[in-house]
Design a protein around this motif. Structure first.
Motif, mmCIF file in Angstrom:
data_model
loop_
_atom_site.group_PDB
_atom_site.id
_atom_site.type_symbol
_atom_site.label_atom_id
_atom_site.label_comp_id
_atom_site.label_asym_id
_atom_site.label_seq_id
_atom_site.Cartn_x
_atom_site.Cartn_y
_atom_site.Cartn_z
ATOM 1 N N UNK A 1 0.843 -1.376 -0.056
ATOM 2 C CA UNK A 1 0.124 -0.081 0.076
ATOM 3 C C UNK A 1 0.829 1.289 -0.061
ATOM 4 N N UNK A 2 0.514 2.155 -1.133
ATOM 5 C CA UNK A 2 1.454 3.485 -1.022
ATOM 6 C C UNK A 2 0.486 4.482 -0.538
ATOM 7 N N UNK B 1 6.397 6.897 -7.236
ATOM 8 C CA UNK B 1 6.139 5.852 -6.072
ATOM 9 C C UNK B 1 6.477 7.048 -4.917
ATOM 10 N N UNK B 2 7.564 7.697 -5.092
ATOM 11 C CA UNK B 2 7.870 8.682 -3.973
ATOM 12 C C UNK B 2 6.891 9.944 -4.109
ATOM 13 N N UNK B 3 6.668 10.400 -5.154
ATOM 14 C CA UNK B 3 5.491 11.435 -5.393
ATOM 15 C C UNK B 3 4.087 10.991 -4.696
ATOM 16 N N UNK C 1 3.798 8.888 -2.047
ATOM 17 C CA UNK C 1 3.980 8.757 -0.637
ATOM 18 C C UNK C 1 4.131 10.180 -0.234
ATOM 19 N N UNK C 2 4.677 11.140 -0.955
ATOM 20 C CA UNK C 2 5.176 12.247 -0.340
ATOM 21 C C UNK C 2 3.735 13.363 -0.788
ATOM 22 N N UNK D 1 3.198 14.655 -3.317
ATOM 23 C CA UNK D 1 3.561 15.688 -4.107
ATOM 24 C C UNK D 1 2.858 15.595 -5.640
ATOM 25 N N UNK E 1 3.886 13.740 -9.070
ATOM 26 C CA UNK E 1 2.949 12.383 -9.471
ATOM 27 C C UNK E 1 2.656 12.642 -11.064
ATOM 28 N N UNK F 1 16.234 11.804 -11.321
ATOM 29 C CA UNK F 1 15.020 11.673 -12.316
ATOM 30 C C UNK F 1 15.295 11.918 -13.725
ATOM 31 N N UNK G 1 15.908 13.882 -6.833
ATOM 32 C CA UNK G 1 14.742 13.440 -5.603
ATOM 33 C C UNK G 1 15.494 13.178 -4.422
ATOM 34 N N UNK H 1 15.379 10.888 -1.344
ATOM 35 C CA UNK H 1 14.550 10.033 -0.677
ATOM 36 C C UNK H 1 14.890 9.915 0.958
ATOM 37 N N UNK I 1 12.075 2.249 -3.665
ATOM 38 C CA UNK I 1 11.858 3.606 -3.197
ATOM 39 C C UNK I 1 10.738 3.730 -1.785
ATOM 40 N N UNK J 1 11.788 5.317 1.834
ATOM 41 C CA UNK J 1 10.699 6.376 2.223
ATOM 42 C C UNK J 1 10.218 5.827 3.756
ATOM 43 N N UNK J 2 9.896 4.473 3.691
ATOM 44 C CA UNK J 2 8.925 4.046 4.713
ATOM 45 C C UNK J 2 10.138 3.526 5.961
#
Lengths: 369, 369
Positions: free
Chosen positions: A215-216, A264-266, A268-269, A271, A275, B206, B214, B216, B264, B268-269
């Motif tokens: 889950x993101x 994925x980073x976007x 979670x953040x 952003x 995204x 990126x 980016x 992380x 990624x 982050x997690x």
């Protein structure tokens, strides 16, 4: 038509999997990784129905999301399918019957050939239901072949309905496996629609053997809207899949991988700009599929020009999906997308603006026994 | 040897880029995305040196991280290179001289052919230094060709030294561009070592045009250790790159993309198990490179068997990198990895256990004017 579990329905992957994870509540956001290993074992004792009838909703889903091809999807609120399920003494115990389908005339009422039916049967099998007969009614809210996870929504609503009827003993991942039985039959063994349809939010499909889902979590305090512009055009999944290259140039692979990471980073953040940019960045799948959907390239340009953070094909199309943070702005962008479908693709289209669905398939009504 | 900035050193990408982002402090963790567009403009007025001398450290880096091939890297604390830089009236104003190199005898003292020299020149050019001559001394803490970002560490330490000498007017991304000039010359135009060497932590590259990085952020409250087992073996980047396929099968592309996404998300997690699993999951690059490093496959197995969360090749090798959460356990795992290099690869190796470096290249000493 009623179907017994000893019928020839193939429950291949369910037969081959065993769920090893601990039971936990659906939509648990604290533990983002879920694993299933080997074959699903049916519950030891047969549960009894807690309700006379239940009604469930499962949302539309946007799979692929550009560089997330074949492993990432998310749920969209306010669009989806409903399933009503009732204990039916006229149906042979342990069997299920589809009594009604509204919203679409072409779908089969044979549970073996209906997404909802297949998923319901798989779920009943997991729960070891032998002494209760069920009737299922399906309300299609999603058009078929739209790229919005229509089959997954039916399957998700049905799987959750059966599970809720018997006390919610299966967890999300088991329900995804049940739904996958249906997806495998109609559009391929891919979980990027069925997983978010059941679990809500953004789901990354990490592996299939064992099934592992991540889950993101998009931040709760941020808004995310999708503009979905659906043209009157058929983009069969089979044809759209045949358009894909068998191999990918290494530089494109590295590019798409990095964009997938950024996507994925976007998420979670929270952003949205990041995204949207990632959504628009696919150099492998979209360039092959977009030319097969008249007007798609112009629609993407129009969406971004009008202020969308990004735009791509939803699933295998033909729906175009754009990302925005404001509902009103989304409506204006949707108009530009519809215009572009008409002007450049000679296709009529409709656009809607919908929020990210963070919940997934859920009970919306029930009558206790 | 001293080099003037009007010398024929090629600063191709710096000439072609302009930095559009706002100046901001180095290692700013609040804004995870950094963009550079078009060409670097030199500072309008020439800054004066704030110090008689400065000393900087830049950490080792682990690039690729399995499915993060060519776009992801992270910094490793406690291993790296030092640069001492001093104002030197005996050096022609606007020029730089390399006075000493310790720790490695083969490196050129010609600044045009030395990683530290090239990066220092690029940084001086960005700062428009014309009236001060500098002497640079390099202490190599990293072996060459080890897969630990040796050239990037020298370049990062030099770029940061020049920048600090003149008041730190350039931000991290400008320094990455300066370091990239050096990387382009010695190992290719890749930022997956130089970016984390300068910025610390995990950095996702990126895009290059414009350069977009980016950060992380690995959670501050969690520990992350790397076991780095380096055998006595040369794995030239050129040869390791030549081993890569020109094209990637679509299923492998999808697999690696999903693992890159999972990697990624795990960073982050702060999910070490997820990170390790992703690290070990590469189906494209590692399978081609590992057979070229004697014992590598056995080392990976030994690390995971001994309890590492995951293991892969660091950069282009030959160092193997494993991920653990406990330093003592890391030492035991390192012993198993060294044994495996010896037993299966007939290679002597040494293993160290090091923390994630969250800071990047930094000033470690200075004498004010």
């Amino acid at each position: 038509m009623a179907v017994c579990f000893s019928s020839p329905v193939k429950l291949k992957s369910i037969d081959h999997f065993t769920l090893l994870f601990n039971p936990k509540p659906k939509n648990n956001t604290n533990k983002p990784i879920f694993k299933c290993n080997a074959s699903v074992t049916t519950t030891a004792t047969e549960p009894q129905p807690l309700f006379t009838s239940v009604k469930t909703f499962a949302p539309a889903t946007v799979a692929n999301l550009g560089p997330g091809f074949d492993f990432l999807g998310c749920a969209v609120d306010g669009l989806g399918d409903y399933v009503s399920l009732r204990v039916d003494p006229s149906v042979h115990p342990g069997e299920i019957s589809i009594s009604e389908i509204s919203g679409h005339s072409k779908l089969s009422k044979n549970p073996l050939w209906n997404c909802a039916g297949i998923a319901a049967i798989a779920t009943m099998k997991m729960l070891n239901i032998r002494s209760v007969g069920l009737s299922l009614s399906l309300e299609k809210g999603l058009p078929l072949g739209s790229g919005l996870g229509s089959s997954a929504a039916s399957a998700a609503a049905a799987a959750v309905a059966v599970n809720e009827m018997f006390g919610g003993k299966l967890n999300s991942e088991e329900l995804v496996l049940a739904g996958l039985e249906s997806e495998a039959k109609v559009s391929g063994y891919h979980a990027d629609n069925i997983a978010p349809a059941i679990m809500g939010g953004f789901i990354l499909v990490r592996s299939y053997d064992p099934l592992e889902l991540m889950r993101l979590s998009f931040p709760q305090n941020k808004e995310l809207f999708f503009v979905l512009a659906s043209p009157e055009f058929e983009a069969p999944t089979k044809k759209m899949r045949a358009a894909l290259p068998a191999e990918v140039m290494m530089p494109h692979h590295v590019w798409n991988c990095s964009q997938a990471g950024a996507l994925v980073a976007s998420v979670l953040q929270g952003d949205l700009a990041g995204l949207g940019k990632a959504l628009s960045s696919d150099k492998i799948v979209e360039p092959k599929r977009a030319p097969l959907i008249p007007g798609m390239e112009a629609v993407k340009k129009a969406a971004i020009k009008a202020g969308a953070f990004g735009c791509t094909i939803s699933g295998a199309g033909p729906t175009a999906v754009a990302v925005v943070e404001d509902e009103e702005m989304g409506k204006a962008i949707g108009e530009r997308m519809v215009e572009a479908f008409w002007k450049d693709g000679n296709l009529k289209a409709v656009a809607v603006v919908k929020r990210l669905d963070r919940v997934g398939a859920r009970l919306v009504g029930s009558i206790p026994r």
